[in-house]
Design an enzyme around this catalytic site. Structure first.
Site, PDB file in Angstrom:
ATOM      1  N   ARG A  77      14.690   6.337  42.378  1.00 42.60           N
ATOM      2  CA  ARG A  77      14.844   4.968  41.858  1.00 42.60           C
ATOM      3  C   ARG A  77      13.866   4.722  40.722  1.00 42.60           C
ATOM      4  NH1 ARG A  77      15.026   0.901  46.948  1.00 42.60           N
ATOM      5  NH2 ARG A  77      13.643  -0.273  45.575  1.00 42.60           N
ATOM      6  N   ARG A 112      10.291   9.021  47.751  1.00 40.49           N
ATOM      7  CA  ARG A 112      11.671   8.697  48.167  1.00 40.49           C
ATOM      8  C   ARG A 112      12.695   9.281  47.190  1.00 40.49           C
ATOM      9  NH1 ARG A 112      13.124   2.673  49.367  1.00 40.49           N
ATOM     10  NH2 ARG A 112      12.028   2.390  47.401  1.00 40.49           N
ATOM     11  N   ARG A 151       5.022  -4.323  43.216  1.00 44.58           N
ATOM     12  CA  ARG A 151       5.911  -4.758  44.311  1.00 44.58           C
ATOM     13  C   ARG A 151       5.088  -5.178  45.529  1.00 44.58           C
ATOM     14  NH1 ARG A 151       9.690   0.345  44.356  1.00 44.58           N
ATOM     15  NH2 ARG A 151      10.550  -0.521  46.266  1.00 44.58           N
ATOM     16  N   ARG A 158      13.189 -13.227  50.865  1.00 44.69           N
ATOM     17  CA  ARG A 158      11.882 -12.723  50.436  1.00 44.69           C
ATOM     18  C   ARG A 158      10.958 -13.839  50.002  1.00 44.69           C
ATOM     19  NH1 ARG A 158      13.777  -7.284  48.870  1.00 44.69           N
ATOM     20  NH2 ARG A 158      12.055  -6.073  48.073  1.00 44.69           N
ATOM     21  N   LYS A 207      12.994  -0.254  55.934  1.00 41.97           N
ATOM     22  CA  LYS A 207      14.100  -1.196  56.238  1.00 41.97           C
ATOM     23  C   LYS A 207      15.448  -0.498  56.041  1.00 41.97           C
ATOM     24  CE  LYS A 207      12.674  -4.231  53.135  1.00 41.97           C
ATOM     25  NZ  LYS A 207      11.483  -3.511  52.588  1.00 41.97           N
TER      26      LYS A 207
HETATM   27  P1  AP5 Z   1      13.098   2.945  52.935  1.00 44.82           P
HETATM   28  O1  AP5 Z   1      13.851   2.886  54.220  1.00 44.82           O
HETATM   29  O2  AP5 Z   1      13.877   3.238  51.706  1.00 44.82           O
HETATM   30  O3  AP5 Z   1      12.192   1.645  52.770  1.00 44.82           O
HETATM   31  P2  AP5 Z   1      12.592   0.136  52.457  1.00 44.82           P
HETATM   32  O4  AP5 Z   1      11.791  -0.725  53.355  1.00 44.82           O
HETATM   33  O5  AP5 Z   1      14.088  -0.042  52.505  1.00 44.82           O
HETATM   34  O6  AP5 Z   1      12.025   0.055  50.995  1.00 44.82           O
HETATM   35  P3  AP5 Z   1      12.580  -0.524  49.631  1.00 44.82           P
HETATM   36  O7  AP5 Z   1      11.663   0.017  48.560  1.00 44.82           O
HETATM   37  O8  AP5 Z   1      14.046  -0.261  49.435  1.00 44.82           O
HETATM   38  O9  AP5 Z   1      12.340  -1.988  49.814  1.00 44.82           O
HETATM   39  P4  AP5 Z   1      12.093  -2.990  48.745  1.00 44.82           P
HETATM   40  O10 AP5 Z   1      12.088  -4.170  49.600  1.00 44.82           O
HETATM   41  O11 AP5 Z   1      10.950  -2.849  47.845  1.00 44.82           O
HETATM   42  O12 AP5 Z   1      13.308  -2.706  47.723  1.00 44.82           O
HETATM   43  P5  AP5 Z   1      14.689  -3.431  47.518  1.00 44.82           P
HETATM   44  O13 AP5 Z   1      15.684  -2.411  47.198  1.00 44.82           O
HETATM   45  O14 AP5 Z   1      14.966  -4.391  48.609  1.00 44.82           O
HETATM   46  O15 AP5 Z   1      11.930   4.037  53.107  1.00 44.82           O
HETATM   47  C1  AP5 Z   1      11.093   4.362  52.029  1.00 44.82           C
HETATM   48  C2  AP5 Z   1      10.793   5.874  52.039  1.00 44.82           C
HETATM   49  O16 AP5 Z   1       9.993   6.172  53.182  1.00 44.82           O
HETATM   50  C3  AP5 Z   1      12.038   6.752  52.169  1.00 44.82           C
HETATM   51  O17 AP5 Z   1      11.867   7.904  51.407  1.00 44.82           O
HETATM   52  C4  AP5 Z   1      12.117   7.099  53.671  1.00 44.82           C
HETATM   53  O18 AP5 Z   1      12.709   8.361  53.890  1.00 44.82           O
HETATM   54  C5  AP5 Z   1      10.656   7.084  54.057  1.00 44.82           C
HETATM   55  N1  AP5 Z   1      10.427   6.572  55.409  1.00 44.82           N
HETATM   56  C6  AP5 Z   1      11.069   5.545  56.033  1.00 44.82           C
HETATM   57  N2  AP5 Z   1      10.567   5.349  57.249  1.00 44.82           N
HETATM   58  C7  AP5 Z   1       9.560   6.267  57.391  1.00 44.82           C
HETATM   59  C8  AP5 Z   1       8.665   6.564  58.452  1.00 44.82           C
HETATM   60  N3  AP5 Z   1       8.675   5.878  59.612  1.00 44.82           N
HETATM   61  N4  AP5 Z   1       7.767   7.564  58.259  1.00 44.82           N
HETATM   62  C9  AP5 Z   1       7.728   8.269  57.088  1.00 44.82           C
HETATM   63  N5  AP5 Z   1       8.569   8.026  56.059  1.00 44.82           N
HETATM   64  C10 AP5 Z   1       9.476   7.042  56.213  1.00 44.82           C
HETATM   65  O19 AP5 Z   1      14.362  -4.312  46.214  1.00 44.82           O
HETATM   66  C11 AP5 Z   1      14.174  -3.716  44.956  1.00 44.82           C
HETATM   67  C12 AP5 Z   1      13.908  -4.803  43.928  1.00 44.82           C
HETATM   68  O20 AP5 Z   1      15.039  -5.699  43.864  1.00 44.82           O
HETATM   69  C13 AP5 Z   1      12.716  -5.714  44.240  1.00 44.82           C
HETATM   70  O21 AP5 Z   1      11.501  -5.190  43.761  1.00 44.82           O
HETATM   71  C14 AP5 Z   1      13.124  -7.004  43.507  1.00 44.82           C
HETATM   72  O22 AP5 Z   1      12.902  -6.896  42.115  1.00 44.82           O
HETATM   73  C15 AP5 Z   1      14.628  -7.057  43.737  1.00 44.82           C
HETATM   74  N6  AP5 Z   1      15.008  -7.789  44.966  1.00 44.82           N
HETATM   75  C16 AP5 Z   1      15.669  -7.277  46.046  1.00 44.82           C
HETATM   76  N7  AP5 Z   1      15.876  -8.239  46.965  1.00 44.82           N
HETATM   77  C17 AP5 Z   1      15.325  -9.373  46.467  1.00 44.82           C
HETATM   78  C18 AP5 Z   1      15.200 -10.694  46.972  1.00 44.82           C
HETATM   79  N8  AP5 Z   1      15.688 -11.047  48.191  1.00 44.82           N
HETATM   80  N9  AP5 Z   1      14.539 -11.598  46.201  1.00 44.82           N
HETATM   81  C19 AP5 Z   1      14.058 -11.275  44.975  1.00 44.82           C
HETATM   82  N10 AP5 Z   1      14.140 -10.041  44.438  1.00 44.82           N
HETATM   83  C20 AP5 Z   1      14.776  -9.093  45.191  1.00 44.82           C
END
Ligand code: AP5
Length: 217
Positions: free
Chosen positions: A158, A130, A169, A96, A21
Site C-alpha cells: 500500500r 504488510r 496515521r 474513526r 482489523k
Molecule cells: P491488518 O489486518 O492489515 O491491520 P489493520 O488494522 O486492518 O490496519 P490498516 O492499516 O488497514 O488500518 P488503517 O485503519 O490504518 O487503514 P485503513 O485502510 O482503514 O494488519 C497489518 C499487518 O500486520 C498485516 O501485514 C498483517 O499480516 C499483520 N498482522 C495482523 N495481525 C497480526 C498479529 N497479531 N501479529 C503479527 N502481525 C499481524 O485506512 C487507510 C486510510 O484511509 C486512512 O489513513 C485514512 O486516510 C482513510 N480512512 C479510512 N477510513 C476512514 C474513516 N472512517 N475516516 C477517515 N478516514 C478514513
C-alpha cells in the site's frame, strides 16, 4: 456466538492502524454473519477507479490524515442502503471520529465494539511489512504471515505503508480516533452496547482465538 449478534445491529471493529482489523475481519464476519464494510477498502477502490470521491480522498490518505467526515458519512450512508446491509454489518476502520459515530447512530444500532489493542511500538513493523494480494484481497506480512510462493510475485505494498506515513496515521489515531473508545465505553454504561477489549499483541491465531472466545460469551 451469542445469539443477539444475529440481529440487525452492527458491529464496530476498532483499533490503531495495523492492529489487525482487516486480518481478523474475515473470521468475525463468518462467525456473526455480517458483511465486512471497510472504509479504507472503499476509499482505495474509489482512488483506483478515479472517481471524484477518490480524487478528493487521495491526498489525505497519502499523507496519513483522516478523510473528512462528510465524505466518509456519504460513503457509509450509500453503502448501508445495499441489500446485504439490512441485517447490520461489520465496520472495519469506521467510525474513526466521534462525529462519525454520532452520524452512524442515526443509520444503524451498534450492539458490539471489538477493540484490538496494540502498542505503537509494534505497529510500524506490522505496517511496513504488510503486503496485499490484489487478486484476492488477502493480507500478508513478510515476517508474520508470508505469502505462498505462487502468489508472492503479484503482491503489492500500500502506498501509505511507509514508516513516515505510519507515524502520521498513528498521530491521527491518538488525536482523533482514540477518544472514541472512551465515548463507546461511556455509551455502554447506559445502553445494551457491549464493548470488548482484546490484547492484539499475540500472533494472528492467538488474537483470533481471543476474539472467538469473547464472541462466544
Ligand atoms: P491488518 O489486518 O492489515 O491491520 P489493520 O488494522 O486492518 O490496519 P490498516 O492499516 O488497514 O488500518 P488503517 O485503519 O490504518 O487503514 P485503513 O485502510 O482503514 O494488519 C497489518 C499487518 O500486520 C498485516 O501485514 C498483517 O499480516 C499483520 N498482522 C495482523 N495481525 C497480526 C498479529 N497479531 N501479529 C503479527 N502481525 C499481524 O485506512 C487507510 C486510510 O484511509 C486512512 O489513513 C485514512 O486516510 C482513510 N480512512 C479510512 N477510513 C476512514 C474513516 N472512517 N475516516 C477517515 N478516514 C478514513
Amino acid at each position: 456466538m451469542s445469539s443477539d449478534l444475529r440481529t440487525s445491529t452492527s458491529i464496530v471493529l476498532f483499533g490503531p492502524p495495523g492492529a489487525g482489523k482487516g486480518t481478523q475481519a474475515g473470521n468475525i464476519s463468518v462467525a456473526t454473519g455480517k458483511p465486512q464494510v471497510s472504509t479504507g477498502d472503499m476509499l482505495r477502490a474509489a482512488v483506483k477507479e478515479g472517481t471524484q470521491l477518490g480524487i478528493e480522498a487521495k491526498g489525505y490518505m497519502d499523507a496519513g490524515l483522516l478523510v473528512p467526515d462528510s465524505i466518509i458519512i456519504g460513503l457509509i450512508s450509500e453503502r448501508m442502503l445495499q441489500d446485504d446491509a439490512s441485517g447490520g454489518v461489520l465496520f472495519d476502520g469506521f467510525p474513526r471520529t466521534i462525529a462519525q459515530a454520532e452520524e452512524l447512530s442515526k443509520i444503524t444500532d451498534v450492539s458490539l465494539v471489538i477493540m484490538i489493542e496494540v502498542p505503537d511500538e509494534d505497529i510500524v513493523e506490522r505496517i511496513v511489512g504488510r503486503r496485499m494480494d490484489p487478486q484476492t484481497g488477502e493480507i500478508y506480512h513478510v515476517k508474520f504471515k508470508p505469502a505462498p510462493s505462487d502468489v508472492s510475485s503479484r503482491l503489492i505494498q500500500r502506498k501509505d505503508d511507509t514508516e513516515d506515513t505510519v507515524r502520521s496515521r498513528l498521530d491521527a489515531y491518538h488525536l482523533q480516533t482514540k477518544p472514541l473508545s472512551e465515548w463507546y465505553i461511556e455509551a455502554s454504561k447506559e445502553t445494551q452496547l457491549r464493548v470488548i477489549s482484546v490484547d492484539g499483541r499475540g500472533g494472528i491465531e492467538q488474537v483470533s482465538e481471543l476474539i472467538e472466545k469473547e464472541l462466544g460469551r
